[in-house]
Design a protein around this motif. Structure first.
Motif, PDB file in Angstrom:
ATOM      1  N   THR A 163       0.833  -1.206   0.000  1.00 37.46           N
ATOM      2  CA  THR A 163       0.000   0.000   0.000  1.00 37.46           C
ATOM      3  C   THR A 163       0.865   1.253   0.000  1.00 37.46           C
ATOM      4  OG1 THR A 163      -1.772  -1.139   1.202  1.00 37.46           O
ATOM      5  CG2 THR A 163      -1.775   1.262   1.263  1.00 37.46           C
ATOM      6  N   ALA A 164       1.906   1.263   0.851  1.00 36.93           N
ATOM      7  CA  ALA A 164       2.799   2.422   0.892  1.00 36.93           C
ATOM      8  C   ALA A 164       3.479   2.632  -0.454  1.00 36.93           C
ATOM      9  CB  ALA A 164       3.847   2.228   1.987  1.00 36.93           C
ATOM     10  N   SER A 165       3.892   1.541  -1.099  1.00 34.68           N
ATOM     11  CA  SER A 165       4.526   1.647  -2.414  1.00 34.68           C
ATOM     12  C   SER A 165       3.576   2.277  -3.431  1.00 34.68           C
ATOM     13  CB  SER A 165       4.965   0.256  -2.879  1.00 34.68           C
ATOM     14  OG  SER A 165       5.466   0.293  -4.195  1.00 34.68           O
ATOM     15  N   THR A 166       2.328   1.846  -3.406  1.00 37.21           N
ATOM     16  CA  THR A 166       1.341   2.385  -4.341  1.00 37.21           C
ATOM     17  C   THR A 166       1.058   3.853  -4.072  1.00 37.21           C
ATOM     18  OG1 THR A 166       0.287   0.211  -4.576  1.00 37.21           O
ATOM     19  CG2 THR A 166      -1.029   2.144  -5.176  1.00 37.21           C
ATOM     20  N   LEU A 167       0.900   4.215  -2.796  1.00 37.65           N
ATOM     21  CA  LEU A 167       0.594   5.601  -2.442  1.00 37.65           C
ATOM     22  C   LEU A 167       1.742   6.533  -2.801  1.00 37.65           C
ATOM     23  CD1 LEU A 167      -1.151   5.090   1.023  1.00 37.65           C
ATOM     24  CD2 LEU A 167      -2.236   5.600  -1.175  1.00 37.65           C
TER      25      LEU A 167
ATOM     26  N   VAL B  64       0.071   2.010   7.387  1.00 39.70           N
ATOM     27  CA  VAL B  64      -0.059   1.368   8.703  1.00 39.70           C
ATOM     28  C   VAL B  64      -1.526   1.294   9.115  1.00 39.70           C
ATOM     29  CG1 VAL B  64       0.487   1.596  11.168  1.00 39.70           C
ATOM     30  CG2 VAL B  64       2.262   2.019   9.451  1.00 39.70           C
ATOM     31  N   ALA B  65      -2.301   2.346   8.805  1.00 43.88           N
ATOM     32  CA  ALA B  65      -3.733   2.331   9.101  1.00 43.88           C
ATOM     33  C   ALA B  65      -4.436   1.229   8.313  1.00 43.88           C
ATOM     34  CB  ALA B  65      -4.345   3.692   8.779  1.00 43.88           C
ATOM     35  N   VAL B  66      -4.013   1.015   7.062  1.00 42.03           N
ATOM     36  CA  VAL B  66      -4.579  -0.079   6.269  1.00 42.03           C
ATOM     37  C   VAL B  66      -4.243  -1.422   6.925  1.00 42.03           C
ATOM     38  CG1 VAL B  66      -4.426  -1.291   4.054  1.00 42.03           C
ATOM     39  CG2 VAL B  66      -4.593   1.196   4.101  1.00 42.03           C
ATOM     40  N   GLY B  67      -3.006  -1.549   7.428  1.00 41.23           N
ATOM     41  CA  GLY B  67      -2.638  -2.770   8.139  1.00 41.23           C
ATOM     42  C   GLY B  67      -3.507  -2.992   9.364  1.00 41.23           C
ATOM     43  N   ALA B  68      -3.784  -1.916  10.105  1.00 41.66           N
ATOM     44  CA  ALA B  68      -4.663  -2.025  11.271  1.00 41.66           C
ATOM     45  C   ALA B  68      -6.069  -2.450  10.854  1.00 41.66           C
ATOM     46  CB  ALA B  68      -4.707  -0.694  12.009  1.00 41.66           C
ATOM     47  N   GLY B  69      -6.552  -1.897   9.735  1.00 39.14           N
ATOM     48  CA  GLY B  69      -7.864  -2.291   9.237  1.00 39.14           C
ATOM     49  C   GLY B  69      -7.906  -3.752   8.831  1.00 39.14           C
ATOM     50  N   ALA B  70      -6.827  -4.220   8.194  1.00 38.39           N
ATOM     51  CA  ALA B  70      -6.753  -5.635   7.823  1.00 38.39           C
ATOM     52  C   ALA B  70      -6.761  -6.512   9.073  1.00 38.39           C
ATOM     53  CB  ALA B  70      -5.497  -5.896   7.003  1.00 38.39           C
ATOM     54  N   GLY B  71      -6.056  -6.074  10.120  1.00 37.91           N
ATOM     55  CA  GLY B  71      -6.060  -6.820  11.369  1.00 37.91           C
ATOM     56  C   GLY B  71      -7.443  -6.901  11.977  1.00 37.91           C
ATOM     57  N   LEU B  72      -8.170  -5.799  11.920  1.00 38.45           N
ATOM     58  CA  LEU B  72      -9.534  -5.783  12.447  1.00 38.45           C
ATOM     59  C   LEU B  72     -10.439  -6.731  11.668  1.00 38.45           C
ATOM     60  CD1 LEU B  72     -11.548  -4.567  14.434  1.00 38.45           C
ATOM     61  CD2 LEU B  72     -11.914  -2.690  12.813  1.00 38.45           C
ATOM     62  N   LEU B  73     -10.307  -6.756  10.345  1.00 41.79           N
ATOM     63  CA  LEU B  73     -11.111  -7.662   9.524  1.00 41.79           C
ATOM     64  C   LEU B  73     -10.816  -9.125   9.854  1.00 41.79           C
ATOM     65  CD1 LEU B  73     -11.011  -5.918   6.023  1.00 41.79           C
ATOM     66  CD2 LEU B  73     -12.969  -6.128   7.562  1.00 41.79           C
ATOM     67  N   VAL B  74      -9.525  -9.440  10.012  1.00 37.64           N
ATOM     68  CA  VAL B  74      -9.158 -10.808  10.389  1.00 37.64           C
ATOM     69  C   VAL B  74      -9.749 -11.154  11.754  1.00 37.64           C
ATOM     70  CG1 VAL B  74      -7.221 -12.312  11.021  1.00 37.64           C
ATOM     71  CG2 VAL B  74      -7.077 -10.877   8.981  1.00 37.64           C
TER      72      VAL B  74
ATOM     73  N   VAL C 102       6.270  -1.425   6.539  1.00 34.94           N
ATOM     74  CA  VAL C 102       6.642  -0.102   6.032  1.00 34.94           C
ATOM     75  C   VAL C 102       8.111   0.204   6.322  1.00 34.94           C
ATOM     76  CG1 VAL C 102       6.280   2.359   6.440  1.00 34.94           C
ATOM     77  CG2 VAL C 102       4.315   0.862   6.071  1.00 34.94           C
ATOM     78  N   LEU C 103       8.576  -0.207   7.498  1.00 40.02           N
ATOM     79  CA  LEU C 103       9.958   0.094   7.874  1.00 40.02           C
ATOM     80  C   LEU C 103      10.971  -0.756   7.115  1.00 40.02           C
ATOM     81  CD1 LEU C 103       9.641   0.473  11.758  1.00 40.02           C
ATOM     82  CD2 LEU C 103      10.069   2.296  10.096  1.00 40.02           C
ATOM     83  N   VAL C 104      10.627  -2.006   6.848  1.00 41.15           N
ATOM     84  CA  VAL C 104      11.612  -2.913   6.260  1.00 41.15           C
ATOM     85  C   VAL C 104      11.692  -2.805   4.739  1.00 41.15           C
ATOM     86  CG1 VAL C 104      10.144  -4.953   5.856  1.00 41.15           C
ATOM     87  CG2 VAL C 104      12.533  -5.252   6.539  1.00 41.15           C
ATOM     88  N   THR C 105      10.652  -2.308   4.094  1.00 39.72           N
ATOM     89  CA  THR C 105      10.615  -2.305   2.625  1.00 39.72           C
ATOM     90  C   THR C 105      11.743  -1.492   1.983  1.00 39.72           C
ATOM     91  OG1 THR C 105       8.219  -2.612   2.696  1.00 39.72           O
ATOM     92  CG2 THR C 105       9.146  -1.894   0.612  1.00 39.72           C
ATOM     93  N   PRO C 106      12.152  -0.348   2.535  1.00 40.26           N
ATOM     94  CA  PRO C 106      13.271   0.379   1.906  1.00 40.26           C
ATOM     95  C   PRO C 106      14.604  -0.367   1.937  1.00 40.26           C
ATOM     96  CG  PRO C 106      11.976   1.865   3.263  1.00 40.26           C
ATOM     97  CD  PRO C 106      11.485   0.474   3.564  1.00 40.26           C
ATOM     98  N   ILE C 107      14.750  -1.373   2.794  1.00 42.62           N
ATOM     99  CA  ILE C 107      16.017  -2.115   2.838  1.00 42.62           C
ATOM    100  C   ILE C 107      15.854  -3.557   2.364  1.00 42.62           C
ATOM    101  CG2 ILE C 107      16.929  -0.708   4.718  1.00 42.62           C
ATOM    102  CD1 ILE C 107      16.242  -3.015   6.634  1.00 42.62           C
ATOM    103  N   GLN C 108      14.620  -3.936   1.982  1.00 45.74           N
ATOM    104  CA  GLN C 108      14.352  -5.320   1.600  1.00 45.74           C
ATOM    105  C   GLN C 108      13.230  -5.360   0.572  1.00 45.74           C
ATOM    106  OE1 GLN C 108      15.514  -8.619   2.601  1.00 45.74           O
ATOM    107  NE2 GLN C 108      14.203  -9.086   0.855  1.00 45.74           N
ATOM    108  N   LEU C 109      13.486  -5.936  -0.591  1.00 45.23           N
ATOM    109  CA  LEU C 109      12.418  -6.093  -1.574  1.00 45.23           C
ATOM    110  C   LEU C 109      11.318  -6.969  -0.990  1.00 45.23           C
ATOM    111  CD1 LEU C 109      14.479  -6.666  -4.862  1.00 45.23           C
ATOM    112  CD2 LEU C 109      13.128  -4.644  -4.262  1.00 45.23           C
ATOM    113  N   VAL C 110      10.079  -6.542  -1.146  1.00 43.54           N
ATOM    114  CA  VAL C 110       8.942  -7.261  -0.568  1.00 43.54           C
ATOM    115  C   VAL C 110       8.083  -7.834  -1.687  1.00 43.54           C
ATOM    116  CG1 VAL C 110       6.820  -7.020   0.784  1.00 43.54           C
ATOM    117  CG2 VAL C 110       8.906  -5.867   1.524  1.00 43.54           C
ATOM    118  N   THR C 111       7.795  -9.111  -1.597  1.00 38.87           N
ATOM    119  CA  THR C 111       6.895  -9.784  -2.529  1.00 38.87           C
ATOM    120  C   THR C 111       5.662 -10.267  -1.774  1.00 38.87           C
ATOM    121  OG1 THR C 111       8.019 -11.893  -2.167  1.00 38.87           O
ATOM    122  CG2 THR C 111       8.797 -10.534  -4.000  1.00 38.87           C
ATOM    123  N   PHE C 112       4.700 -10.786  -2.518  1.00 37.08           N
ATOM    124  CA  PHE C 112       3.446 -11.191  -1.894  1.00 37.08           C
ATOM    125  C   PHE C 112       3.645 -12.310  -0.875  1.00 37.08           C
ATOM    126  CE2 PHE C 112       3.946 -14.223  -5.304  1.00 37.08           C
ATOM    127  CZ  PHE C 112       3.389 -15.400  -4.825  1.00 37.08           C
TER     128      PHE C 112
END
Length: 286
Positions: free
Chosen positions: A49-53, A68-78, A201-211
């Protein structure tokens, strides 16, 4: 010595990500007794999400906070699916979170595709002990310290934290005195989603993230959480840092392909140690 410091700093940065994911597991387990195996998915969703924004022109800071708010929302849905129905046993909720983690793969590929993503972090570099490393590592370490201090203050000094702790100690008694146990559980899932999202969000600038990067995060985060008995955030932080540093040293001095094996060996060793101590604990007077 320079190599040692380089691997140490890199390991601390990765360990902080494991600790944040593990702390989300701890918060959820403390309140609901559920092991949330979808925790790593929150990190991936927030990172994507951060990459897209950011790609759409949203400035740094706002994009990361929104993710991070989207992550919190995903946590709430789960949480709604896993524990929203009163009386759902923790074992069933665990299986539900595992199924949702697998389902998240399809959603992530559908929205973002299967290509790795990254984005720029804190610009510049810092020199320490003759070793130069990315300044973004300072943000990771500082944010992790603030989060763990804030989590400790939440549980120890706020009414919401006390209500969460009451649900963890005795859900029946908490319900008797008027605490909505399900609502507290959903709040714990939301906090867990935010912590996982922050890790992503913190780790993505130092680590490529895949699905499927959530596998690495959930294994590392679970190992860190188990180090703390799935109950103690500070021990989880220590476990995450130990694991991150161990993996960094293995990758630097041996072979990066063995990093996952390091996490699994550490997890197995901690679980065996706790299993060996369990009979002694049961014999102690209440």
């Amino acid at each position: 010595m320079r190599e040692f410091l380089q691997y140490l700093i890199t390991g601390v940065g990765g360990g902080c990500a494991f600790a944040l994911v593990g702390s989300g597991l701890v918060v959820v387990h403390r309140v609901t007794r559920v092991v949330n195996f979808a925790q790593g998915s929150f990190a991936v969703i927030a990172a994507m999400t951060a990459s897209t924004l950011l790609a759409s022109g949203l400035p740094h800071g706002l994009a990361e906070v929104s993710a991070v708010a989207v992550g919190a929302g995903a946590g709430l849905l789960v949480g709604l699916v896993a524990i929203g129905r009163p009386g759902t046993p923790p074992g069933a909720s665990l299986i539900i979170t595992l199924g949702l983690a697998v389902f998240a793969y399809a959603v992530e590929v559908l929205i973002w595709g299967d290509q790795p993503r990254s984005f720029a972090g804190v610009p510049g570099s810092v020199e320490f002990g003759g070793v130069r490393f990315q300044a973004h590592y300072l943000l990771i370490i500082g944010a992790t310290a603030v989060v763990f201090a804030g989590t400790a203050a939440l549980f120890a000094r706020t009414d919401i934290g006390r209500a969460l702790s009451a649900c963890a100690s005795n859900p029946y008694a908490a319900k008797v005195i008027g605490i909505d146990v399900v609502r507290m559980g959903l709040l714990a899932f939301g906090i867990g989603g935010a912590l996982g999202g922050l890790a992503g969000v913190l780790v993505t600038p130092i680590q490529l993230v895949t699905f499927d990067y959530d596998v690495t995060l959930i294994v590392g985060g679970f190992a860190a959480a188990v180090f703390g008995g799935l109950m103690r955030p500070l021990h989880t932080l220590v476990g995450g840092l130990l694991l991150g540093v161990a993996q960094s040293f293995v990758a630097g001095y041996a072979n990066a392909a063995y990093q996952m094996e390091v996490a699994l060996v550490l997890l197995l060793a901690v679980m065996m140690r706790q299993a060996a101590r369990a009979p002694v604990a049961e014999q102690e007077p209440a």
